[in-house]
Design a protein around this motif. Structure first.
Motif, PDB file in Angstrom:
ATOM      1  N   ASP A  17      -4.525   0.740  -9.968  1.00  0.00           N
ATOM      2  CA  ASP A  17      -4.021   2.120 -10.374  1.00  0.00           C
ATOM      3  C   ASP A  17      -3.435   1.725 -11.749  1.00  0.00           C
ATOM      4  OD1 ASP A  17      -3.342   4.903 -10.359  1.00  0.00           O
ATOM      5  OD2 ASP A  17      -1.773   4.476  -9.299  1.00  0.00           O
ATOM      6  N   GLY A  18      -3.410   2.895 -12.620  1.00  0.00           N
ATOM      7  CA  GLY A  18      -2.771   2.682 -14.086  1.00  0.00           C
ATOM      8  C   GLY A  18      -1.398   1.885 -14.010  1.00  0.00           C
ATOM      9  N   ASP A  19      -0.724   2.233 -12.748  1.00  0.00           N
ATOM     10  CA  ASP A  19       0.875   1.787 -13.035  1.00  0.00           C
ATOM     11  C   ASP A  19       0.841   0.734 -11.946  1.00  0.00           C
ATOM     12  OD1 ASP A  19       1.615   3.720 -14.536  1.00  0.00           O
ATOM     13  OD2 ASP A  19       1.611   5.005 -12.899  1.00  0.00           O
ATOM     14  N   GLY A  20      -0.166  -0.016 -11.565  1.00  0.00           N
ATOM     15  CA  GLY A  20       0.000  -1.114 -10.559  1.00  0.00           C
ATOM     16  C   GLY A  20      -1.305  -1.186  -9.520  1.00  0.00           C
ATOM     17  N   TRP A  21      -0.970  -1.103  -8.238  1.00  0.00           N
ATOM     18  CA  TRP A  21      -2.075  -1.077  -7.402  1.00  0.00           C
ATOM     19  C   TRP A  21      -1.894  -0.341  -6.314  1.00  0.00           C
ATOM     20  CZ3 TRP A  21      -0.496  -5.956  -9.439  1.00  0.00           C
ATOM     21  CH2 TRP A  21      -1.478  -6.376 -10.099  1.00  0.00           C
ATOM     22  N   LEU A  22      -2.768   0.428  -5.650  1.00  0.00           N
ATOM     23  CA  LEU A  22      -2.652   0.844  -4.295  1.00  0.00           C
ATOM     24  C   LEU A  22      -3.226   0.361  -3.123  1.00  0.00           C
ATOM     25  CD1 LEU A  22      -3.822   4.543  -5.561  1.00  0.00           C
ATOM     26  CD2 LEU A  22      -1.460   3.871  -5.339  1.00  0.00           C
ATOM     27  N   PHE A  23      -2.430   0.257  -2.170  1.00  0.00           N
ATOM     28  CA  PHE A  23      -2.848  -0.607  -0.554  1.00  0.00           C
ATOM     29  C   PHE A  23      -2.948   0.509   0.061  1.00  0.00           C
ATOM     30  CE2 PHE A  23      -1.539  -3.258   2.938  1.00  0.00           C
ATOM     31  CZ  PHE A  23      -2.863  -3.749   3.024  1.00  0.00           C
ATOM     32  N   THR A  24      -3.924   0.711   1.214  1.00  0.00           N
ATOM     33  CA  THR A  24      -4.050   1.441   2.418  1.00  0.00           C
ATOM     34  C   THR A  24      -4.216   0.496   3.379  1.00  0.00           C
ATOM     35  OG1 THR A  24      -4.996   3.064   1.003  1.00  0.00           O
ATOM     36  CG2 THR A  24      -5.094   3.384   3.420  1.00  0.00           C
ATOM     37  N   LEU A  25      -3.517   0.742   4.674  1.00  0.00           N
ATOM     38  CA  LEU A  25      -3.578   0.138   5.938  1.00  0.00           C
ATOM     39  C   LEU A  25      -3.010   1.054   7.031  1.00  0.00           C
ATOM     40  CD1 LEU A  25      -3.729  -2.508   7.233  1.00  0.00           C
ATOM     41  CD2 LEU A  25      -1.082  -2.937   6.940  1.00  0.00           C
ATOM     42  N   GLU A  26      -3.956   1.315   7.767  1.00  0.00           N
ATOM     43  CA  GLU A  26      -3.832   2.427   8.905  1.00  0.00           C
ATOM     44  C   GLU A  26      -3.592   3.626   8.359  1.00  0.00           C
ATOM     45  OE1 GLU A  26      -0.976   0.506  11.527  1.00  0.00           O
ATOM     46  OE2 GLU A  26      -2.517  -0.923  12.397  1.00  0.00           O
ATOM     47  N   GLY A  27      -4.288   4.123   7.428  1.00  0.00           N
ATOM     48  CA  GLY A  27      -4.317   5.579   6.779  1.00  0.00           C
ATOM     49  C   GLY A  27      -2.978   5.673   5.988  1.00  0.00           C
ATOM     50  N   LYS A  28      -1.881   4.807   6.006  1.00  0.00           N
ATOM     51  CA  LYS A  28      -1.017   4.875   5.020  1.00  0.00           C
ATOM     52  C   LYS A  28      -1.167   4.088   3.753  1.00  0.00           C
ATOM     53  CE  LYS A  28       4.148   5.025   5.127  1.00  0.00           C
ATOM     54  NZ  LYS A  28       5.181   4.638   5.875  1.00  0.00           N
ATOM     55  N   THR A  29      -0.785   4.814   2.387  1.00  0.00           N
ATOM     56  CA  THR A  29      -1.084   4.258   1.104  1.00  0.00           C
ATOM     57  C   THR A  29       0.045   3.888   0.588  1.00  0.00           C
ATOM     58  OG1 THR A  29      -2.899   5.528   0.922  1.00  0.00           O
ATOM     59  CG2 THR A  29      -1.999   4.564  -1.026  1.00  0.00           C
ATOM     60  N   TYR A  30       0.213   2.787   0.122  1.00  0.00           N
ATOM     61  CA  TYR A  30       1.429   2.052  -0.629  1.00  0.00           C
ATOM     62  C   TYR A  30       1.361   1.768  -1.947  1.00  0.00           C
ATOM     63  CZ  TYR A  30       2.802   1.039   4.248  1.00  0.00           C
ATOM     64  OH  TYR A  30       2.991   1.141   5.631  1.00  0.00           O
ATOM     65  N   ARG A  31       2.013   2.092  -3.003  1.00  0.00           N
ATOM     66  CA  ARG A  31       1.984   1.735  -4.283  1.00  0.00           C
ATOM     67  C   ARG A  31       2.795   0.303  -4.472  1.00  0.00           C
ATOM     68  NH1 ARG A  31       0.570   3.907  -8.512  1.00  0.00           N
ATOM     69  NH2 ARG A  31       0.394   6.160  -7.694  1.00  0.00           N
ATOM     70  N   ILE A  32       2.020  -0.688  -4.860  1.00  0.00           N
ATOM     71  CA  ILE A  32       2.475  -1.936  -4.876  1.00  0.00           C
ATOM     72  C   ILE A  32       2.463  -2.289  -6.361  1.00  0.00           C
ATOM     73  CG2 ILE A  32       2.009  -2.371  -2.462  1.00  0.00           C
ATOM     74  CD1 ILE A  32      -0.250  -4.085  -3.327  1.00  0.00           C
ATOM     75  N   ALA A  33       3.644  -3.253  -6.591  1.00  0.00           N
ATOM     76  CA  ALA A  33       3.489  -3.943  -8.198  1.00  0.00           C
ATOM     77  C   ALA A  33       2.991  -5.072  -8.026  1.00  0.00           C
ATOM     78  CB  ALA A  33       5.137  -3.835  -8.453  1.00  0.00           C
ATOM     79  N   ASP A  34       2.808  -5.803  -6.800  1.00  0.00           N
ATOM     80  CA  ASP A  34       2.471  -7.192  -6.618  1.00  0.00           C
ATOM     81  C   ASP A  34       1.617  -7.410  -5.588  1.00  0.00           C
ATOM     82  OD1 ASP A  34       2.264 -10.118  -6.306  1.00  0.00           O
ATOM     83  OD2 ASP A  34       3.878 -10.021  -7.373  1.00  0.00           O
ATOM     84  N   LYS A  35       0.466  -8.026  -5.627  1.00  0.00           N
ATOM     85  CA  LYS A  35      -0.354  -8.081  -4.664  1.00  0.00           C
ATOM     86  C   LYS A  35       0.239  -8.815  -3.327  1.00  0.00           C
ATOM     87  CE  LYS A  35      -4.710  -7.613  -6.979  1.00  0.00           C
ATOM     88  NZ  LYS A  35      -5.892  -8.155  -7.124  1.00  0.00           N
ATOM     89  N   ASP A  36       1.308  -9.665  -3.490  1.00  0.00           N
ATOM     90  CA  ASP A  36       1.973 -10.483  -2.708  1.00  0.00           C
ATOM     91  C   ASP A  36       2.740  -9.323  -1.581  1.00  0.00           C
ATOM     92  OD1 ASP A  36       1.175 -12.872  -3.435  1.00  0.00           O
ATOM     93  OD2 ASP A  36       2.797 -13.313  -4.663  1.00  0.00           O
TER      94      ASP A  36
END
Length: 51
Positions: A17-36
């Motif tokens: 995403d323009g500001d980092g990454w989006l991670f979706t797990l079990e229908g819930k989306t998280y905005r994350i700054a680091d893939k770790d």
């Protein structure tokens, strides 16, 4: 119930995403700054990660 996933498979759910990454797990989306952060989120959902 035991939930397992490979770290690589979880990373496939990460989209840039323009500001980092989006991670979706079990229908819930998280905005994350680091893939770790994927590990922490998956563990909070009760997953055992396989590397």
């Amino acid at each position: 119930m035991v939930k397992t996933a490979t770290f690589e498979a979880l990373l496939e759910s990460v989209v840039e995403d323009g500001d980092g990454w989006l991670f979706t797990l079990e229908g819930k989306t998280y905005r994350i700054a680091d893939k770790d952060e994927v590990r922490r989120i998956a563990e909070s959902h009760g997953y055992i990660l396989i590397y």
